[in-house]
Design an enzyme around this catalytic site. Structure first.
Site, PDB file in Angstrom:
ATOM      1  N   SER A   1       0.849  -1.197   0.000  1.00 42.46           N
ATOM      2  CA  SER A   1       0.000   0.000   0.000  1.00 42.46           C
ATOM      3  C   SER A   1       0.880   1.242   0.000  1.00 42.46           C
ATOM      4  O   SER A   1       2.019   1.194   0.476  1.00 42.46           O
ATOM      5  CB  SER A   1      -0.875   0.013   1.260  1.00 42.46           C
TER       6      SER A   1
ATOM      7  N   TYR B   1      -2.426  -0.597  10.355  1.00 43.76           N
ATOM      8  CA  TYR B   1      -2.424  -0.922   8.917  1.00 43.76           C
ATOM      9  C   TYR B   1      -1.127  -0.426   8.271  1.00 43.76           C
ATOM     10  O   TYR B   1      -0.479  -1.152   7.521  1.00 43.76           O
ATOM     11  CB  TYR B   1      -3.636  -0.272   8.251  1.00 43.76           C
TER      12      TYR B   1
END
Ligand code: NAI
Length: 254
Positions: A141, A154
């Site tokens: 990501s 995350y």
């Protein structure tokens, strides 16, 4: 670009980026095993792959259970007799800052986003090495490359996946296994809609806010990430290993 006859195992293949990747791989001649938690959605993706003339298999698995990971590789090989590509795509996010993140949210994100890719990659690398080579693609990501408010665990897990990619690329280089990562930015999937709702936006307002922050001024599509994954998995990327490919409309460049 062709994946003719090659076998791919794609985690989280029943929705979003994973589903788009399964369909694109099928279109390019791969045999595709997808993992997921929802058998009905799995059957629909298998049928869509078969409509492209590709053999496909759904494997039910909840990746918070580390014991299911290695058997997924074995089941794929038992069905298709080989494995050349692994795409570690499944992921989970909880939009919560450090102080708000519960233990359960932290451990769930570590299990799905880091532990499962490690265990699957280790098992796949053993099999792929014995067959002479192949490719692993991790879906990390932009939040593995930069910080962001209110999404601590995350960010930490996606940073870990990037380092897993680099370290495994070196470890497996002489086994002819290339290991690369894609770093999507904001992509319109169920995960992004969920993250907007978690942050107290309506989906529409949340997407409009994000759009403004992206240099290219639009949200990405799952198919745009699938194409980056296809490139890294294919022989077209034969000299790429340890690469971290941003596909984020310019977010990290800024
Ligand atoms: P999605 O929610 O459609 O897909 C995530 C997939 O992971 C789903 O198929 C889900 O069932 C699976 N998954 C989640 N927890 C699981 C568990 N415990 N066991 C098994 N499978 C599980 O969302 P999307 O966007 O397609 O996500 C795919 C990957 O892309 C994820 O790794 C995500 O972190 C990453 N990503 C997504 C971005 C976005 O803006 N949508 C941005 C950057 C990265």
């Amino acid at each position: 670009m062709t994946l003719d006859g090659k076998v791919a195992l794609i985690t989280g293949g029943t929705s979003g980026i994973g589903k788009a990747t399964a369909l694109l791989f099928a279109e390019h001649g791969a045999k595709v095993a997808i993992t997921g938690r929802n058998a009905e959605r799995g059957a629909a993706v298998v049928a869509a792959c078969e409509a492209h003339g590709a053999a496909a298999l759904f494997l039910a698995a909840d990746l918070t259970d580390s014991a299911v990971c290695a058997p997924l590789v074995a089941k794929t090989i038992a069905h298709f007799e080989r494995l050349e590509m692994l795409v570690n795509n499944a992921g989970i996010t909880h939009a919560a800052g450090t102080l708000e993140t519960t233990d359960a949210q932290y451990f769930e994100q570590v299990a799905v986003n880091v532990t499962a890719p490690f265990l699957l990659s280790r098992e796949a690398a053993r099999a792929i090495k014995d067959q002479g080579g192949g490719a692993i693609v991790n879906v990390a990501s932009d939040l593995g490359l930069r910080g962001e408010k209110g999404i601590t665990a995350y960010c930490a897990t996606k940073g870990a996946v990037i380092q897993l990619t680099r370290a495994m690329a070196i470890d497996q280089a002489e086994d002819n296994i290339r290991v690369n990562a894609v770093c999507p930015g904001e992509i319109h999937t169920g995960m992004l809609e969920g993250a907007m709702l978690d942050r107290g936006y309506t989906v529409e307002d949340g997407l409009a806010m994000l759009r403004e922050r992206i240099p290219i001024k639009r949200i990405g599509k799952p198919e745009e990430i699938a194409r980056a994954i296809l490139f890294l998995a294919s022989d077209e990327a034969s000299f790429c290993t340890g690469a971290i490919l941003s596909a984020d409309g310019g977010t990290v460049a800024r």
